[in-house]
Design a protein around this motif. Structure first.
Motif, PDB file in Angstrom:
ATOM      1  N   ALA A   2      -1.842   3.845   3.104  1.00 48.62           N
ATOM      2  CA  ALA A   2      -0.421   4.056   3.402  1.00 48.62           C
ATOM      3  C   ALA A   2       0.411   3.006   2.675  1.00 48.62           C
ATOM      4  CB  ALA A   2      -0.179   3.963   4.909  1.00 48.62           C
ATOM      5  N   VAL A   3       1.613   3.377   2.281  1.00 49.95           N
ATOM      6  CA  VAL A   3       2.522   2.462   1.585  1.00 49.95           C
ATOM      7  C   VAL A   3       3.548   1.937   2.595  1.00 49.95           C
ATOM      8  CG1 VAL A   3       4.216   2.224  -0.266  1.00 49.95           C
ATOM      9  CG2 VAL A   3       2.232   3.721  -0.579  1.00 49.95           C
ATOM     10  N   ASP A   4       3.505   0.641   2.849  1.00 55.01           N
ATOM     11  CA  ASP A   4       4.469  -0.002   3.739  1.00 55.01           C
ATOM     12  C   ASP A   4       5.678  -0.397   2.888  1.00 55.01           C
ATOM     13  OD1 ASP A   4       5.968  -1.654   5.376  1.00 55.01           O
ATOM     14  OD2 ASP A   4       4.232  -2.732   6.183  1.00 55.01           O
ATOM     15  N   ARG A   5       6.611   0.521   2.735  1.00 53.82           N
ATOM     16  CA  ARG A   5       7.747   0.323   1.826  1.00 53.82           C
ATOM     17  C   ARG A   5       8.600  -0.888   2.203  1.00 53.82           C
ATOM     18  NH1 ARG A   5       7.874   4.398  -1.648  1.00 53.82           N
ATOM     19  NH2 ARG A   5       6.812   6.336  -1.110  1.00 53.82           N
ATOM     20  N   ALA A   6       8.772  -1.145   3.489  1.00 54.06           N
ATOM     21  CA  ALA A   6       9.571  -2.296   3.916  1.00 54.06           C
ATOM     22  C   ALA A   6       8.902  -3.604   3.486  1.00 54.06           C
ATOM     23  CB  ALA A   6       9.783  -2.267   5.435  1.00 54.06           C
ATOM     24  N   TRP A   7       7.594  -3.702   3.674  1.00 50.61           N
ATOM     25  CA  TRP A   7       6.886  -4.915   3.266  1.00 50.61           C
ATOM     26  C   TRP A   7       6.975  -5.111   1.757  1.00 50.61           C
ATOM     27  CZ3 TRP A   7       2.813  -6.125   0.029  1.00 50.61           C
ATOM     28  CH2 TRP A   7       2.355  -7.442   0.114  1.00 50.61           C
ATOM     29  N   TRP A   8       6.744  -4.034   1.006  1.00 48.48           N
ATOM     30  CA  TRP A   8       6.801  -4.136  -0.455  1.00 48.48           C
ATOM     31  C   TRP A   8       8.194  -4.528  -0.934  1.00 48.48           C
ATOM     32  CZ3 TRP A   8       2.941  -4.848  -3.577  1.00 48.48           C
ATOM     33  CH2 TRP A   8       1.673  -4.400  -3.214  1.00 48.48           C
ATOM     34  N   ALA A   9       9.235  -3.982  -0.331  1.00 45.50           N
ATOM     35  CA  ALA A   9      10.608  -4.315  -0.742  1.00 45.50           C
ATOM     36  C   ALA A   9      10.899  -5.789  -0.501  1.00 45.50           C
ATOM     37  CB  ALA A   9      11.612  -3.446   0.006  1.00 45.50           C
ATOM     38  N   THR A  10      10.471  -6.303   0.647  1.00 44.76           N
ATOM     39  CA  THR A  10      10.686  -7.721   0.956  1.00 44.76           C
ATOM     40  C   THR A  10       9.895  -8.600   0.008  1.00 44.76           C
ATOM     41  OG1 THR A  10      11.096  -7.215   3.283  1.00 44.76           O
ATOM     42  CG2 THR A  10      10.441  -9.476   2.763  1.00 44.76           C
ATOM     43  N   TRP A  11       8.634  -8.257  -0.224  1.00 40.95           N
ATOM     44  CA  TRP A  11       7.791  -9.079  -1.093  1.00 40.95           C
ATOM     45  C   TRP A  11       8.265  -9.017  -2.540  1.00 40.95           C
ATOM     46  CZ3 TRP A  11       2.542  -8.685  -3.647  1.00 40.95           C
ATOM     47  CH2 TRP A  11       1.970  -9.943  -3.805  1.00 40.95           C
ATOM     48  N   ARG A  12       8.761  -7.835  -2.964  1.00 34.36           N
ATOM     49  CA  ARG A  12       9.291  -7.715  -4.333  1.00 34.36           C
ATOM     50  C   ARG A  12      10.449  -8.680  -4.541  1.00 34.36           C
ATOM     51  NH1 ARG A  12      13.415  -4.890  -6.222  1.00 34.36           N
ATOM     52  NH2 ARG A  12      13.435  -3.468  -4.463  1.00 34.36           N
ATOM     53  N   LEU A  59      11.734  -6.713 -10.752  1.00 42.38           N
ATOM     54  CA  LEU A  59      10.295  -6.716 -10.958  1.00 42.38           C
ATOM     55  C   LEU A  59       9.784  -5.315 -10.635  1.00 42.38           C
ATOM     56  CD1 LEU A  59       8.106  -9.014 -11.497  1.00 42.38           C
ATOM     57  CD2 LEU A  59       7.607  -8.766  -9.079  1.00 42.38           C
ATOM     58  N   VAL A  60       8.933  -4.777 -11.485  1.00 45.33           N
ATOM     59  CA  VAL A  60       8.440  -3.421 -11.271  1.00 45.33           C
ATOM     60  C   VAL A  60       7.197  -3.453 -10.387  1.00 45.33           C
ATOM     61  CG1 VAL A  60       7.460  -1.359 -12.359  1.00 45.33           C
ATOM     62  CG2 VAL A  60       9.368  -2.569 -13.444  1.00 45.33           C
ATOM     63  N   ILE A  61       7.291  -2.761  -9.272  1.00 45.53           N
ATOM     64  CA  ILE A  61       6.144  -2.455  -8.419  1.00 45.53           C
ATOM     65  C   ILE A  61       6.208  -0.949  -8.216  1.00 45.53           C
ATOM     66  CG2 ILE A  61       5.040  -2.783  -6.188  1.00 45.53           C
ATOM     67  CD1 ILE A  61       6.357  -5.520  -6.007  1.00 45.53           C
ATOM     68  N   ARG A  62       5.135  -0.263  -8.588  1.00 44.47           N
ATOM     69  CA  ARG A  62       5.167   1.195  -8.515  1.00 44.47           C
ATOM     70  C   ARG A  62       3.933   1.705  -7.761  1.00 44.47           C
ATOM     71  NH1 ARG A  62       4.504   1.744 -15.018  1.00 44.47           N
ATOM     72  NH2 ARG A  62       2.344   1.059 -15.151  1.00 44.47           N
ATOM     73  N   ALA A  63       4.119   2.851  -7.144  1.00 48.03           N
ATOM     74  CA  ALA A  63       3.034   3.474  -6.369  1.00 48.03           C
ATOM     75  C   ALA A  63       2.871   4.915  -6.813  1.00 48.03           C
ATOM     76  CB  ALA A  63       3.349   3.410  -4.881  1.00 48.03           C
ATOM     77  N   GLN A  64       1.637   5.365  -6.804  1.00 49.72           N
ATOM     78  CA  GLN A  64       1.375   6.773  -7.094  1.00 49.72           C
ATOM     79  C   GLN A  64       0.254   7.264  -6.197  1.00 49.72           C
ATOM     80  OE1 GLN A  64       0.554   6.564 -11.288  1.00 49.72           O
ATOM     81  NE2 GLN A  64      -1.621   6.281 -10.996  1.00 49.72           N
ATOM     82  N   ALA A  65       0.360   8.496  -5.785  1.00 48.43           N
ATOM     83  CA  ALA A  65      -0.687   9.110  -4.996  1.00 48.43           C
ATOM     84  C   ALA A  65      -1.883   9.377  -5.902  1.00 48.43           C
ATOM     85  CB  ALA A  65      -0.201  10.412  -4.389  1.00 48.43           C
ATOM     86  N   ILE A  66      -3.073   9.084  -5.387  1.00 47.97           N
ATOM     87  CA  ILE A  66      -4.288   9.313  -6.173  1.00 47.97           C
ATOM     88  C   ILE A  66      -5.312  10.040  -5.320  1.00 47.97           C
ATOM     89  CG2 ILE A  66      -3.944   7.303  -7.644  1.00 47.97           C
ATOM     90  CD1 ILE A  66      -6.146   5.902  -5.990  1.00 47.97           C
TER      91      ILE A  66
END
Length: 102
Positions: free
Chosen positions: A70-80, A92-99
């Motif tokens: 699962a992608v914790d978007r709030a955590w990633w936004a804060t850490w970014r 800074l680029v942080i990207r996610a893709q379904a695999i």
């Protein structure tokens, strides 16, 4: 399953390399949070983008990637935001893709 990639610059705006400890902290955080990490750092990737009109900027980058259910978007936004400050980046680029694992 999701693959999340972080594109981190190797040099600051003055062309000086970032201290190795900065990358160590990022690696430790990712391994602690996701249980593993893949790093593409042997031959730095090249990033190019247009900034103003015809002016092209260039960055040498290292790519870190993790996999997660699962992608914790709030955590990633804060850490970014934190990483943008530490790496002196406007964005800074942080990207996610379904695999799909085969």
């Amino acid at each position: 399953m999701h693959l999340i990639q972080l594109l981190l610059p190797l040099y600051d705006r003055a062309g000086q390399p970032f201290p190795p400890g900065l990358y160590d902290r990022v690696r430790k955080e990712l391994v602690a949070r996701f249980g593993g990490l893949t790093t593409y750092s042997r031959a730095p990737a090249k990033g190019l983008w247009k900034e103003d009109g015809d002016s092209v900027r260039r960055d040498d980058i290292v790519v870190y990637e993790v996999m997660t259910d699962a992608v914790d978007r709030a955590w990633w936004a804060t850490w970014r935001k934190q990483l943008e400050s530490e790496f002196q980046q406007d964005e800074l680029v942080i990207r996610a893709q379904a695999i799909e694992q085969l």
